[in-house]
Design a protein around this motif. Structure first.
Motif, PDB file in Angstrom:
ATOM      1  N   VAL A   7      48.067  39.224  40.802  1.00 60.41           N
ATOM      2  CA  VAL A   7      47.585  40.131  41.829  1.00 60.41           C
ATOM      3  C   VAL A   7      48.624  41.238  41.986  1.00 60.41           C
ATOM      4  CG1 VAL A   7      47.043  40.381  44.292  1.00 60.41           C
ATOM      5  CG2 VAL A   7      46.337  38.311  43.046  1.00 60.41           C
ATOM      6  N   ARG A   8      48.160  42.473  41.908  1.00 62.73           N
ATOM      7  CA  ARG A   8      49.088  43.572  42.182  1.00 62.73           C
ATOM      8  C   ARG A   8      49.160  43.756  43.701  1.00 62.73           C
ATOM      9  NH1 ARG A   8      49.010  49.971  40.619  1.00 62.73           N
ATOM     10  NH2 ARG A   8      51.104  50.390  41.415  1.00 62.73           N
ATOM     11  N   GLU A 167      45.181  48.235  39.321  1.00 63.64           N
ATOM     12  CA  GLU A 167      45.144  48.854  40.637  1.00 63.64           C
ATOM     13  C   GLU A 167      45.690  47.918  41.709  1.00 63.64           C
ATOM     14  OE1 GLU A 167      41.439  50.869  41.457  1.00 63.64           O
ATOM     15  OE2 GLU A 167      41.075  50.997  39.295  1.00 63.64           O
ATOM     16  N   ASN A 168      46.089  48.505  42.808  1.00 62.70           N
ATOM     17  CA  ASN A 168      46.576  47.710  43.930  1.00 62.70           C
ATOM     18  C   ASN A 168      45.488  46.738  44.382  1.00 62.70           C
ATOM     19  OD1 ASN A 168      48.072  50.651  44.526  1.00 62.70           O
ATOM     20  ND2 ASN A 168      49.348  48.838  44.659  1.00 62.70           N
ATOM     21  N   THR A 172      44.025  40.023  37.836  1.00 61.69           N
ATOM     22  CA  THR A 172      44.038  39.875  36.382  1.00 61.69           C
ATOM     23  C   THR A 172      44.289  38.400  36.093  1.00 61.69           C
ATOM     24  OG1 THR A 172      44.839  42.130  36.018  1.00 61.69           O
ATOM     25  CG2 THR A 172      45.223  40.534  34.246  1.00 61.69           C
ATOM     26  N   GLU A 173      43.340  37.753  35.430  1.00 60.28           N
ATOM     27  CA  GLU A 173      43.432  36.315  35.176  1.00 60.28           C
ATOM     28  C   GLU A 173      43.763  36.060  33.703  1.00 60.28           C
ATOM     29  OE1 GLU A 173      40.647  32.302  35.335  1.00 60.28           O
ATOM     30  OE2 GLU A 173      39.982  34.110  36.389  1.00 60.28           O
ATOM     31  N   LEU A 174      44.880  35.346  33.485  1.00 58.50           N
ATOM     32  CA  LEU A 174      45.312  34.984  32.135  1.00 58.50           C
ATOM     33  C   LEU A 174      45.439  33.466  32.040  1.00 58.50           C
ATOM     34  CD1 LEU A 174      48.158  37.643  31.648  1.00 58.50           C
ATOM     35  CD2 LEU A 174      45.718  37.871  31.117  1.00 58.50           C
ATOM     36  N   ALA A 183      43.182  36.526  27.897  1.00 56.06           N
ATOM     37  CA  ALA A 183      42.847  37.333  29.073  1.00 56.06           C
ATOM     38  C   ALA A 183      41.404  37.044  29.459  1.00 56.06           C
ATOM     39  CB  ALA A 183      43.026  38.811  28.778  1.00 56.06           C
ATOM     40  N   ARG A 184      41.192  36.641  30.703  1.00 57.70           N
ATOM     41  CA  ARG A 184      39.852  36.359  31.196  1.00 57.70           C
ATOM     42  C   ARG A 184      39.297  37.517  32.015  1.00 57.70           C
ATOM     43  NH1 ARG A 184      38.561  31.021  29.601  1.00 57.70           N
ATOM     44  NH2 ARG A 184      36.546  31.573  30.464  1.00 57.70           N
ATOM     45  N   THR A 185      40.140  38.083  32.876  1.00 60.05           N
ATOM     46  CA  THR A 185      39.729  39.196  33.729  1.00 60.05           C
ATOM     47  C   THR A 185      40.891  40.180  33.780  1.00 60.05           C
ATOM     48  OG1 THR A 185      38.682  37.547  35.131  1.00 60.05           O
ATOM     49  CG2 THR A 185      38.737  39.767  35.967  1.00 60.05           C
ATOM     50  N   ILE A 186      40.591  41.461  33.737  1.00 59.66           N
ATOM     51  CA  ILE A 186      41.645  42.492  33.820  1.00 59.66           C
ATOM     52  C   ILE A 186      41.272  43.476  34.915  1.00 59.66           C
ATOM     53  CG2 ILE A 186      42.864  44.333  32.594  1.00 59.66           C
ATOM     54  CD1 ILE A 186      42.098  42.853  29.961  1.00 59.66           C
ATOM     55  N   ASN A 187      42.187  43.653  35.879  1.00 66.02           N
ATOM     56  CA  ASN A 187      42.036  44.677  36.915  1.00 66.02           C
ATOM     57  C   ASN A 187      40.714  44.553  37.679  1.00 66.02           C
ATOM     58  OD1 ASN A 187      43.024  47.002  38.312  1.00 66.02           O
ATOM     59  ND2 ASN A 187      41.631  48.269  37.130  1.00 66.02           N
TER      60      ASN A 187
END
Length: 190
Positions: A7-8, A167-168, A172-174, A183-187
């Motif tokens: 999480v950003r 993004e804030n 992102t799920e790795l 990588a499963r989900t990005i941003n």
């Protein structure tokens, strides 16, 4: 398998290079924080950088999850003399262009290279996995930190990694299967 949910942190609204400066996060979007919290595994461990913008964001989404101590190895890129400057405020424009166009061993004066950041974050992630095998981990960190791990999962170069938006308050799920990253989900914005 270990799942890392990167999480950003919340936005700082700074319009400059913010690395190790301890600027606070704007966490006023409580609806987005609630959606983010709901998307995370309820039994995950939560860790963050020791910078307040990441720590406060982690606290805001931790809920009843177990909170691990802050990890300074999850800090953003150390921009050295470029810290809190806009790109066009850096006197040596050739140097800053080389830093972003050819990420690797080039360092800002008094700062870290991309390879330095990657090695530091890799140590932190290896430590988290070794100390918590098979656990889901929510790691609240920074743009550069997340990109170092995305680079590995996608098996791309640093320059290509920089083309990704993180993004804030994005997710992102790795996944780590013991041999490599996926990588499963990005941003993902919730």
């Amino acid at each position: 398998m270990t799942r890392l949910f990167w999480v950003r942190h919340g936005p700082t609204h700074a319009k400059s290079m913010v690395g190790w400066s301890d600027l606070p996060a704007d966490l006023s979007d409580t609806a987005q924080l609630a959606r983010l919290d709901a998307a995370l595994p309820p039994d995950a461990l939560v860790v963050s950088s020791d910078l307040s913008r990441a720590a406060a964001t982690a606290d805001a989404i931790a809920g009843s999850r177990t909170r691990l101590p802050h990890d300074p190895d999850l800090r953003e890129i150390h921009f050295g003399d470029w810290e809190l400057k806009r790109f066009d405020e850096v006197e040596d424009q050739d140097h800053i262009r080389a830093y972003w166009d050819n990420p690797g061993d080039i360092r800002p004066p008094g700062g870290e290279s991309w390879n330095d950041v990657t090695a530091r974050v890799d140590r932190a992630v290896a430590r988290l996995i070794a100390d918590n095998p098979g656990r889901d981990i929510v790691a609240v960190a920074h743009f550069g930190v997340i990109l170092t791990q995305l680079q590995q999962a996608l098996k791309i170069g640093a320059y290509e990694a920089f083309s990704h938006r993180i993004e804030n308050l994005s997710l992102t799920e790795l996944h780590w299967d013991g041999a490599g990253w996926t990588a499963r989900t990005i941003n993902q914005n919730l």
